[in-house]
Design an enzyme around this catalytic site. Structure first.
Site, PDB file in Angstrom:
ATOM      1  N   LYS A 201     -26.153  61.292  47.948  1.00  0.00           N
ATOM      2  CA  LYS A 201     -24.890  61.122  47.211  1.00  0.00           C
ATOM      3  C   LYS A 201     -23.882  60.612  48.240  1.00  0.00           C
ATOM      4  O   LYS A 201     -23.286  61.382  48.980  1.00  0.00           O
ATOM      5  CB  LYS A 201     -24.441  62.466  46.626  1.00  0.00           C
TER       6      LYS A 201
ATOM      7  N   GLY B 210     -19.121  66.437  55.841  1.00  0.00           N
ATOM      8  CA  GLY B 210     -17.833  66.213  55.191  1.00  0.00           C
ATOM      9  C   GLY B 210     -16.840  67.262  55.644  1.00  0.00           C
ATOM     10  O   GLY B 210     -16.994  67.872  56.706  1.00  0.00           O
ATOM     11  N   SER B 211     -15.856  67.508  54.801  1.00  0.00           N
ATOM     12  CA  SER B 211     -14.759  68.398  55.202  1.00  0.00           C
ATOM     13  C   SER B 211     -15.169  69.868  55.107  1.00  0.00           C
ATOM     14  O   SER B 211     -16.074  70.240  54.336  1.00  0.00           O
ATOM     15  CB  SER B 211     -13.558  68.154  54.294  1.00  0.00           C
ATOM     16  N   THR B 212     -14.472  70.700  55.845  1.00  0.00           N
ATOM     17  CA  THR B 212     -14.714  72.141  55.808  1.00  0.00           C
ATOM     18  C   THR B 212     -14.402  72.699  54.415  1.00  0.00           C
ATOM     19  O   THR B 212     -15.104  73.581  53.916  1.00  0.00           O
ATOM     20  CB  THR B 212     -13.862  72.814  56.901  1.00  0.00           C
TER      21      THR B 212
ATOM     22  N   GLU C  30     -22.333  70.042  58.069  1.00  0.00           N
ATOM     23  CA  GLU C  30     -21.650  69.455  59.227  1.00  0.00           C
ATOM     24  C   GLU C  30     -20.230  69.184  58.768  1.00  0.00           C
ATOM     25  O   GLU C  30     -20.017  68.315  57.919  1.00  0.00           O
ATOM     26  CB  GLU C  30     -22.314  68.136  59.655  1.00  0.00           C
TER      27      GLU C  30
ATOM     28  N   CYS D  53     -15.207  63.025  63.156  1.00  0.00           N
ATOM     29  CA  CYS D  53     -15.210  64.486  63.193  1.00  0.00           C
ATOM     30  C   CYS D  53     -14.998  64.969  64.621  1.00  0.00           C
ATOM     31  O   CYS D  53     -14.412  66.017  64.855  1.00  0.00           O
ATOM     32  CB  CYS D  53     -16.524  65.016  62.638  1.00  0.00           C
TER      33      CYS D  53
ATOM     34  N   GLU E   2      -6.956  68.873  60.797  1.00  0.00           N
ATOM     35  CA  GLU E   2      -7.683  67.634  61.078  1.00  0.00           C
ATOM     36  C   GLU E   2      -6.946  66.474  60.409  1.00  0.00           C
ATOM     37  O   GLU E   2      -6.849  66.421  59.177  1.00  0.00           O
ATOM     38  CB  GLU E   2      -9.104  67.751  60.516  1.00  0.00           C
TER      39      GLU E   2
END
Ligand code: NAD
Length: 497
Positions: free
Chosen positions: A191, A244-246, A267, A302, A401
């Site tokens: 995806k 992707g994002s946290t 990750e 990242c 971030e």
């Protein structure tokens, strides 16, 4: 650097036939609903195509197909040496289509064409090749049993893997997952980000050409809250791997808990500290690396070295060097081969980055350079590389971030203080230190709670080194043989002789 000029790339972009459909069971297919979304290039605002907008129905179709393909054994039970050959052919095909893939990547998410060609495509093919080459060299284990028993410890593919990936390195992030996932015999559904779906779709066709059987690699473009969520909640997806994002990473853990307890490997984000001690072996080199660490890939990294910690005694000497090095990193048209900082991924992200620049002003950090949108006449989405000096670690620009070329500079007075500031973050992805003192290098490296640690360099590593985060930067590792853990289950078989 490529010998092609910007005009050459423009011409190729005009002539490019872009596949926008999803890819299921070896075929391009429209979304079941027929829905599409516009794919707009951040390079100059052009419409690249109308991409299939997949949702729950597409997830159902692709998972059923991936499961059936897995159970058929056509890939999962192929001898590792055979899978290896096909994976290497797949990597060769990525290299053979380097210019096309690089152009698609640049048009889709804005990175400089020279980087797409020299970093992204080779990085992607290396990940596929490295994992493929490894697969017939990995042995299982025999347990230390009594004489009349035999204990086998074997690894099996997990089955159906869903890989949800971001837009900042679409090719590389996808191939960091595909390399070990496919080599170990799984069926995979990728995806891609709705902001960068094109190279994943293209790669799926190349995988078929390489000999990967239909149904083993499927691609479902679409939004996170539709098809991404459907895959994460699916009862027949065995493993979910994510970059992707946290924020979304945490959501995926909830989805797994709410559904079939699928394995979830994440990750996620970072806010990495780049620490320059007074005894750095070469301040000029450290300054050049500090600029590269925040400007490469427009800071959409990242591992961006977004917090520059500088020992106070050398700060007045060091910062002019950083400023000079930043001059090498001007934003430019992404199809110009000389450009080092391309377009941000879209205007929504531009607004987020500009919002952080405003937050830096509001918190009274000192703007040293940049700070504005630029190159508006291109029709694209560009921002000036920006430095905020005299910041402290409580400011938003030091804690959150930004994911853009915005550097936050924080002074420190002692090794202990540098370690405390660096570790004072929810993230733990990476850090760098610059020092000539061997003991300080080792002791600081041990004290920092991060997955990747660099000494007297920034962002080193290759496929042989694992990559991933501590704390809220994630779990598990991409790259190296450690990545294979995500895609295999361990089985103990105990036999009475
Ligand atoms: P994101 O979390 O917004 O999106 C990542 C992917 O998740 C996209 O494909 C998106 O469509 C999907 N998604 C969004 N909502 C979802 C939902 N509810 N269910 C399922 N899927 C959903 O991240 P992004 O903006 O695409 O990428 C930037 C982030 O990626 C940054 O935080 C960056 O640090 C991180 N990143 C981490 C690494 C690493 O290896 N640690 C590498 C690259 C990028």
């Amino acid at each position: 650097m490529t010998s092609l000029t910007r005009a050459d790339w423009e011409q190729r972009a005009q002539a490019l036939a872009i596949e926008c459909r999803a890819f299921v069971h070896g075929q391009p297919v429209d979304a079941v609903s027929g829905a599409t979304f516009d794919c707009i290039s951040p390079v100059d605002g052009r419409l690249l195509g109308k991409v299939a907008s997949c949702d729950l129905a597409d997830a159902e179709r692709a998972v059923a197909d991936a499961r059936a393909t897995f159970e058929s054994g056509v890939w999962s039970r192929l001898a590792p040496a055979e899978r290896k050959k096909i994976m290497i052919r797949f990597a060769d095909l990525l290299d053979a289509h380097a210019e096309e893939l690089a152009l698609l990547e640049t048009l889709d998410m804005g990175k400089p064409i020279s980087d797409a060609l020299s970093v992204d495509v080779p990085g992607a093919s290396r990940a596929i090749r490295w994992s493929g080459e490894a697969i017939d060299k990995i042995y299982d284990e025999v347990a230390a049993t009594p004489h009349n028993e035999l204990g086998l410890v074997t690894r099996e593919p997990v089955g159906v893997v869903a890989a949800i990936v971001p837009w900042n390195f679409p090719l590389i992030m996808t191939c960091w997952k595909l390399g070990p996932a496919l080599s170990t015999g799984n069926s995979v559904i990728v995806k891609p980000s709705e902001k960068s779906p094109l190279t994943a779709i293209r790669m799926a066709r190349l995988a078929i050409e390489a000999g990967i059987p239909a149904g083993v690699l499927n691609v479902l473009p679409g939004y996170g809250h539709t098809v991404g969520k459907a895959l994460a909640l699916h009862m027949d997806v065995d493993t979910l791997v994510f970059t992707g994002s946290t924020k979304i990473a945490k959501q995926l853990m909830i989805y797994a808990g709410e559904s079939n307890m699928k394995r979830v490997w994440l990750e996620a984000g970072g806010k990495s500290a780049n620490i320059v001690f007074a005894d750095a072996p070469c301040l000029k080199e450290a300054a050049a690396a500090a600029a590269a660490a925040i400007c490469f890939n427009q800071g959409e990294m990242c591992t961006a070295g977004s917090r520059l910690l500088v020992e106070r005694s050398i700060k007045d000497q060091f910062m002019p060097m950083v400023l000079e090095a930043m001059q090498e990193w001007q934003a430019g048209h992404a199809l110009d081969p000389a450009t080092r900082v391309g377009a941000l991924v879209d205007s929504q992200h531009l607004n987020a980055v500009l919002g952080y620049i405003e937050a830096g002003h509001a918190d009274k950090a000192k703007l040293v350079c940049g700070g504005k949108r630029t190159l508006e006449d291109t029709g694209g989405v560009y921002v000036e590389p920006t430095i905020f000096d005299d910041a402290h670690n409580d400011m938003r620009i030091a804690r959150e971030e930004i994911f853009g070329p915005v550097l936050t500079v924080i002074p420190f007075d002692s090794t202990e203080e540098a370690i405390r500031i660096a570790n004072d973050s929810i993230y733990g992805l990476a850090a760098a230190i610059w020092t000539s003192n061997l003991s300080r290098a080792h002791l600081t490296a041990k004290a920092l709670r991060v997955g990747s640690m660099w000494v007297n360099q920034y962002d080193g590593g290759d496929m042989t080194a694992p990559f991933g985060g501590f704390k809220q930067s994630g779990n598990g590792r991409d790259k190296s043989l450690h990545a294979f853990d995500k895609y295999t289950e361990i089985k103990a078989t105990w036999i009475k002789l």
